[in-house]
Write a protein that holds these residues in place. Structure first.
Motif, short mmCIF file in Angstrom:
data_model
loop_
_atom_site.label_atom_id
_atom_site.label_comp_id
_atom_site.label_asym_id
_atom_site.label_seq_id
_atom_site.Cartn_x
_atom_site.Cartn_y
_atom_site.Cartn_z
N VAL A 79 0.85 -1.18 0.00
CA VAL A 79 0.00 0.00 0.00
C VAL A 79 0.89 1.23 0.00
N LEU A 80 0.72 2.09 -0.98
CA LEU A 80 1.48 3.34 -1.09
C LEU A 80 0.61 4.47 -0.57
N VAL A 81 1.12 5.21 0.39
CA VAL A 81 0.34 6.26 1.06
C VAL A 81 0.96 7.62 0.77
N GLU A 82 0.15 8.54 0.27
CA GLU A 82 0.62 9.92 0.08
C GLU A 82 0.78 10.60 1.44
N ASP A 83 1.46 11.74 1.44
CA ASP A 83 1.60 12.52 2.66
C ASP A 83 0.27 13.17 3.04
N ARG A 84 0.05 13.26 4.33
CA ARG A 84 -1.16 13.95 4.80
C ARG A 84 -1.07 15.43 4.41
N SER B 92 -1.62 -0.93 -4.06
CA SER B 92 -2.77 -0.09 -3.75
C SER B 92 -2.27 1.30 -3.44
N TYR B 93 -3.14 2.30 -3.63
CA TYR B 93 -2.72 3.69 -3.47
C TYR B 93 -3.75 4.44 -2.63
N LEU B 94 -3.27 5.19 -1.63
CA LEU B 94 -4.14 5.97 -0.76
C LEU B 94 -3.77 7.44 -0.88
N GLU B 95 -4.72 8.26 -1.29
CA GLU B 95 -4.46 9.69 -1.47
C GLU B 95 -4.38 10.41 -0.13
#
Length: 372
Positions: free
Chosen positions: A287-292, A330-333
């Motif tokens: 899972v790739l997570v962008e910065d908050r 998977s990618y989380l914005e």
């Protein structure tokens, strides 16, 4: 009419069977102090410690990493973030005695209970984890009654270790005449941990207590162990860390490094890091997570540009790898991680307890189908 147990009843029955089967610790192996028998937590078992061959009892990286990972990463790996002790007891009170590596118990923007304290949860009759008590650090070594006047009965507990301090020793105590049990192993379907690799946010800044980091929240929701490899200011997709991650057998990798990486760093390091991890673990979800989003980015243009730049490069990398046919990504914005009211950080960057809860809820949506 035939009885059909509900899911709640089944959970309770399964929990009860597990508690009856738990292995009791011999009181002779403990140390008595003022009517309390203290047991070494290592004799019970530690969850969330990824490597066994450590230099100190509660390090997060193996001894061989010293001199291989960057010095700040190594130093931060001595903190016990993410580790927990799961145990069973029939005791009317739960005590703890723990010693820390650092004299400084708190930070200007993070309470001592989160930096250096303990956090106790109990499994309810419904099978869920419920908060019970916090261990407030009073000095480098603290002895405390975490909870007393517990009604009679055998229960399962989960005790989290400090987030931003190291632990040299940890003991769990029960009144003389009570019993402490090792828990049964987790069911095979929930035995593999969720691994989080990231920044100070993953590390736990600035949760008020160890159980309120999103990693811990998700561990309880999914009832799985978690490995917390957050390194304050130093989660930067280093090759040396990628090699260590690749050694571990986990349910899913959550890569959450963008708060420590600008667009240039993402462009240079993200693609080779993900490729190497996928090559080593071809079937493990990533899972790739962008910065908050910074809490004040709506007014501070430089912070909005910082968010936008790193995200653009990360999305390019993700799109390229997906177009090439890489599976299991998977990618989380980042816009989904925190709320729009700005009430969920302590300093525009690091989440408060509210922020961690919101972040956990966002990650749950992505993780749930991967962990079924």
């Amino acid at each position: 009419m035939r009885f059909r147990p509900t899911a709640v009843v089944l959970a309770f029955l399964l929990c009860s069977v597990s508690l009856r089967a738990a292995e009791a610790l011999d009181s002779a192996t403990g140390k008595e102090a003022k009517g309390v028998i203290f047991f070494d937590a290592k004799a019970i078992g530690i969850e969330g410690q990824a490597f066994a061959d450590t230099k100190a009892p509660y390090d997060r990286l193996p001894g061989k990493a010293d001199g291989v990972v960057r010095p700040p990463v190594w130093n931060l790996s001595r903190d016990s973030a993410g580790m927990a002790v799961r145990f069973v007891s029939d005791a009317p009170a739960i005590h703890a005695r723990w010693s820390l590596t650092k004299e400084k118990l708190e930070m200007p923007h993070m309470a001592a209970t989160g930096v250096s304290g303990l956090d106790l949860y109990v499994r309810t009759e419904k099978g869920n984890w419920h908060w019970l008590a916090v261990g407030k650090p009073a000095a480098q070594t603290t002895t405390a009654a975490l909870i007393s006047n517990i009604p009679a009965g055998k229960r399962e507990y989960l005790l989290y270790l400090p987030l931003y301090n190291g632990v040299t020793s940890l003991e769990i105590g029960v009144p003389k005449g009570s019993t402490l049990f090792k828990p049964d192993a987790r069911p095979a379907a929930r035995a593999k941990p969720i691994l989080f690799y990231g920044t100070s946010i993953t590390h736990g800044a600035c949760a008020s207590r160890p159980g309120m980091v999103h990693t811990s929240i998700l561990g309880r929701w999914f009832d799985r162990p978690v490995i917390n490899l957050g390194f304050s200011g130093n989660g930067t997709m280093d090759d040396s860390m990628g090699n260590l991650l690749a050694e571990l057998d986990v349910a899913v990798y959550v890569i959450d490094c963008l708060p420590n990486m600008d667009a240039k760093a993402v462009a240079a390091k993200a693609e080779p890091f993900i490729r190497a991890l996928r090559k080593a673990k071809p079937n493990t979800p990533i899972v790739l997570v962008e910065d908050r989003t910074y809490g004040d980015a709506f007014l501070i243009e430089s912070k909005a540009k910082r968010n936008a730049g790193s995200r653009e490069e990360f999305r390019k990398t993700y799109a390229k790898l997906k177009a090439e046919g890489m599976t299991g990504l998977s990618y989380l914005e980042g816009e989904k991680l925190l709320g729009e009211d700005g009430d969920d950080t302590v300093d525009s960057s690091h989440p408060s307890d509210l922020g961690f809860m919101r972040q956990a809820e966002a990650m749950k949506v992505v993780l749930e189908p991967l962990l079924r």
